[in-house]
Enzyme design. Structure first.
Site, mmCIF file in Angstrom:
data_model
loop_
_atom_site.group_PDB
_atom_site.id
_atom_site.type_symbol
_atom_site.label_atom_id
_atom_site.label_comp_id
_atom_site.label_asym_id
_atom_site.label_seq_id
_atom_site.Cartn_x
_atom_site.Cartn_y
_atom_site.Cartn_z
ATOM 1 N N CYS A 132 -4.824 2.642 -3.545
ATOM 2 C CA CYS A 132 -3.560 3.145 -2.986
ATOM 3 C C CYS A 132 -2.420 2.165 -3.206
ATOM 4 O O CYS A 132 -1.584 1.966 -2.323
ATOM 5 C CB CYS A 132 -3.689 3.448 -1.495
ATOM 6 S SG CYS A 132 -4.890 4.710 -1.142
ATOM 7 N N ASP A 167 3.254 -4.208 7.881
ATOM 8 C CA ASP A 167 2.028 -3.419 7.757
ATOM 9 C C ASP A 167 0.861 -4.365 8.041
ATOM 10 O O ASP A 167 0.534 -5.220 7.215
ATOM 11 C CB ASP A 167 1.948 -2.821 6.346
ATOM 12 C CG ASP A 167 0.632 -2.095 6.106
ATOM 13 O OD1 ASP A 167 -0.278 -2.185 6.952
ATOM 14 O OD2 ASP A 167 0.516 -1.445 5.042
ATOM 15 N N HIS A 171 0.866 -1.179 0.000
ATOM 16 C CA HIS A 171 0.000 0.000 0.000
ATOM 17 C C HIS A 171 0.908 1.237 0.000
ATOM 18 O O HIS A 171 2.026 1.183 0.515
ATOM 19 C CB HIS A 171 -0.821 -0.064 1.288
ATOM 20 C CG HIS A 171 -1.883 0.982 1.431
ATOM 21 N ND1 HIS A 171 -1.611 2.260 1.851
ATOM 22 C CD2 HIS A 171 -3.219 0.934 1.221
ATOM 23 C CE1 HIS A 171 -2.738 2.950 1.915
ATOM 24 N NE2 HIS A 171 -3.725 2.170 1.530
ATOM 25 N N GLN A 182 -4.356 -4.754 7.111
ATOM 26 C CA GLN A 182 -5.358 -5.666 6.551
ATOM 27 C C GLN A 182 -5.369 -7.032 7.223
ATOM 28 O O GLN A 182 -6.282 -7.823 6.991
ATOM 29 C CB GLN A 182 -5.117 -5.869 5.036
ATOM 30 C CG GLN A 182 -5.333 -4.646 4.199
ATOM 31 C CD GLN A 182 -6.789 -4.212 4.137
ATOM 32 O OE1 GLN A 182 -7.710 -4.967 4.447
ATOM 33 N NE2 GLN A 182 -7.015 -2.975 3.733
ATOM 34 N N LYS A 189 -10.464 -0.100 10.559
ATOM 35 C CA LYS A 189 -10.662 -1.308 9.752
ATOM 36 C C LYS A 189 -10.996 -2.506 10.623
ATOM 37 O O LYS A 189 -11.183 -3.606 10.122
ATOM 38 C CB LYS A 189 -9.403 -1.623 8.945
ATOM 39 C CG LYS A 189 -9.096 -0.614 7.839
ATOM 40 C CD LYS A 189 -7.953 -1.115 6.978
ATOM 41 C CE LYS A 189 -7.215 -0.020 6.252
ATOM 42 N NZ LYS A 189 -7.930 0.561 5.122
#
Ligand SMILES: Cc1ncc(COP(=O)(O)O)c(C=O)c1O
Lengths: 172, 421
Positions: B379, B211, B135, B214, B237
């Site tokens: 993104c 990261d 991302h 997600q 999220k």
């Protein structure tokens, strides 16, 4: 799918499926400008050939959604062969259809041009021809950006073409 | 990597066991009918308990944290710190009360890590290793620092089915000091083998920044088992509010990192000729933090735990399996689905393309049917270029989605196809 007819009119779908004036012009003599829609990643290249204040040719290259492609195609058909003044009026008309505020001057005509006056002329519905098909876009605010991409890129290309014409003559 | 626990039998874990749609007010209040929300990878919805926790906090407790010596200020501080520790435990942090830094979102956490540690560890001779599926949040902060310090960036490439191609990993790691990799892709759904990457990165002398934006909302996460050194996450999220995210990093790294944002709260002392930073994690929390958001996020963590991350993961695997086959059956060769086919090795994020219909048009027509999907580059423009597309349409699922949502998607896509034929 009721409600969408305004957005996806016959004319839009026709210009989407068989877009006019596709490709690129040789540069020079033509001027190229690239545009991006950061929202959806669409990219477009507009080529213009400006001769004696007349846009004698224009071509569109790139990928996009039905709205951006058909808007580009409709624009190319509307401006080809027109004078800068006529084009300024067409651009004004488009901007007013998209409810884009009038305060931004059109870059490729001087501030004294009537199309940059406080109450500038725009085309009547009868004069608009197929362009009127873009009227439905304004009801879908996120899609206005799709429709304007080609127009903004074209305006910048035209300004660039003009500047290129002025610059050499200014050189000693 | 976190997977479905093998100790649970399939009857305990029916695909619908995690669905608690009635807990989410938005599904009752949105007037547009039907309302099929398939954009949780972008931002999830939140259950009533989270909204109530934040409301209760503002009504009964609010005061600034770490300042007042009166009752509600102490209560607010206690709630804020409890959220920190809870979040640390949620991701298996070894020192939960000291290793979580609250930020505005995952993006700010990534910038904090890159600037904070990158400025200590990197110079013009260094190399950073990222991947082709990151991302922008795990790309641009590195690029900004690269412009300032002049190090090199390498990328782990992708295989044809959208996984990281690790065949040359050891060569790629040669001379690398920091690795940035997402635990799960927001476009392809791919769950990356981060534990394996971290092991090899450490052997090569590199640190690993994950990261988790997600991954953490959908899986049991344990940073120690993953073997990573730092992680960014975002509250909105994972059923929490917007406006809050976090950086986790091993406490030695937080000690080493230089401050990123300056101001109140992050200092121990300020003189006219300089300042002394506060201890970790406060050293990185300049200004009044997102207190109500921390309270809401903590409540979201409890809600997720009350269902169980294994159950949520299982529900999503089964729903993804169903969705992949329903899309293929319902649309045939008119649809191209990106990313791995095996639902066990991916998250519930499905990017696709309908033949000759731009994703923007797809999402517009789906909206008419009440189906919310995202269309765009998500993104991840470098990844889009790899896939050879400008944009994709993306449907992403969460614990409140069920088979009927997938069926609505397939039906709406069929209508879309008919419309443009
Ligand atoms: C993989 C990944 N990383 C980082 C982010 C950034 O999250 P936020 O926008 O909350 O900072 C996102 C969100 O889109 C994401 O999908």
């Amino acid at each position: 799918m009721s409600g969408l007819e305004d957005l996806y009119r016959e004319i839009i779908l026709d210009h989407y499926k068989s877009p006019r004036n596709q490709g690129r012009l040789e540069s020079p003599p033509a001027t190229l400008e690239e545009g991006f829609n950061p929202l959806c990643g669409d990219e477009i290249t507009v080529s213009v050939l400006l001769e004696d204040e007349i846009v004698t040719d224009v071509k569109i290259d790139g990928q996009g959604c039905s709205i951006s492609k058909s808007s580009a195609s409709l624009m190319s058909a509307a401006v080809k062969g027109k004078s800068l003044r006529q084009i300024a009026t067409i651009v004004r008309t488009f901007k007013s259809m998209m409810s884009i505020p009038e305060d931004e001057a059109i870059p490729f005509v001087g501030p004294d041009d009537p199309s940059n006056a406080s109450d500038p002329p725009i085309l009547s519905e009868a004069e608009m021809g197929e362009l009127i098909a873009l009227q439905g876009v304004v009801k879908f605010p996120v899609r206005i950006k799709c429709a304007t991409l080609a127009w903004n890129t074209f305006s910048l290309a035209l300004k660039k073409a003009q500047d290129a014409k002025i610059a050499p003559s200014e050189a000693p | 990597m976190a997977q479905v626990s093998t100790t649970l039998t399939s009857s305990e874990l029916t695909p619908t066991s995690a669905i608690r749609r009635e807990d989410f007010p938005i599904f009752n209040e949105v007037e547009q009918k039907p309302f099929v929300y398939l954009d949780s990878a972008s931002s999830s919805q939140r259950p009533l308990v989270v909204l109530e926790a934040m409301d209760r906090y503002y009504r009964s407790t609010h005061a600034n944290v770490h300042r007042g010596v009166y009752r509600i200020a102490e209560e607010a501080t206690a709630l804020y710190e409890r959220a920190r520790t809870h979040l640390g435990n949620f991701i298996g942090a070894p020192d939960p009360s000291r290793e979580i830094v609250f930020t505005k979102n995952a993006t700010e956490a990534a910038n904090l890590f890159v600037q904070g540690l990158g400025r200590r560890r990197l110079d013009a001779t260094s190399t950073v290793l990222l991947t082709h599926l990151e991302h922008h949040a795990n790309l641009v902060p590195w690029m900004i620092l690269k412009e300032q310090l002049g190090f090199a960036i390498r990328y782990i490439p992708l295989t044809d089915d959208g996984r990281l191609d690790l065949s040359d990993l050891d060569q790629l790691l040669d001379g690398v000091s920091l690795v940035g990799v997402s635990l799960a892709s927001n476009v392809l759904g791919t769950i990356n083998p981060v534990a394996a990457i971290a092991e090899r990165a450490h052997l090569a002398g590199a640190l690993v920044f994950g990261d988790g934006a997600q991954f953490v909302p959908h899986n049991t996460t344990n940073v120690v088992e993953l073997g990573i050194d730092a992680l960014c996450i975002t509250g909105h999220k994972m059923l929490g509010p917007t406006g809050i995210g976090a950086l986790w990093a091993r406490h030695e790294l937080l000690e080493e990192m230089q401050p990123f944002l300056g101001g109140g709260e992050m200092i121990a002392d300020v003189r006219l000729d300089g300042f002394t930073p506060n201890v970790i994690p406060y050293k990185f929390e300049a200004g009044t933090p997102p207190i109500a958001e921390a309270v809401g996020w903590e409540c979201a963590l409890s809600y997720l735990e009350s269902i169980g991350m294994e159950k949520i993961r299982h529900h999503e695997v089964e729903l993804t399996r169903y969705a992949l086959s329903a899309l293929e059956e319902g649309l045939g060769d008119a649809i191209t689905i990106f990313g791995p086919r095996d639902p066990e090795s991916r998250g519930a994020v499905i990017s696709f393309e309908l033949k000759e219909i731009h994703p923007h048009d797809v999402s517009q027509l789906l909206d008419q049917e009440g189906v919310c999907v995202r269309a765009g580059h998500h993104c991840a423009k470098p990844l889009m270029r790899q896939l050879g597309v400008a944009a994709t349409a993306r449907a992403s699922l969460y614990l409140y989605n069920g088979h009927e949502d997938v069926d609505a998607l397939v039906g709406a896509l069929q209508k879309c196809q008919a419309f443009f034929r």
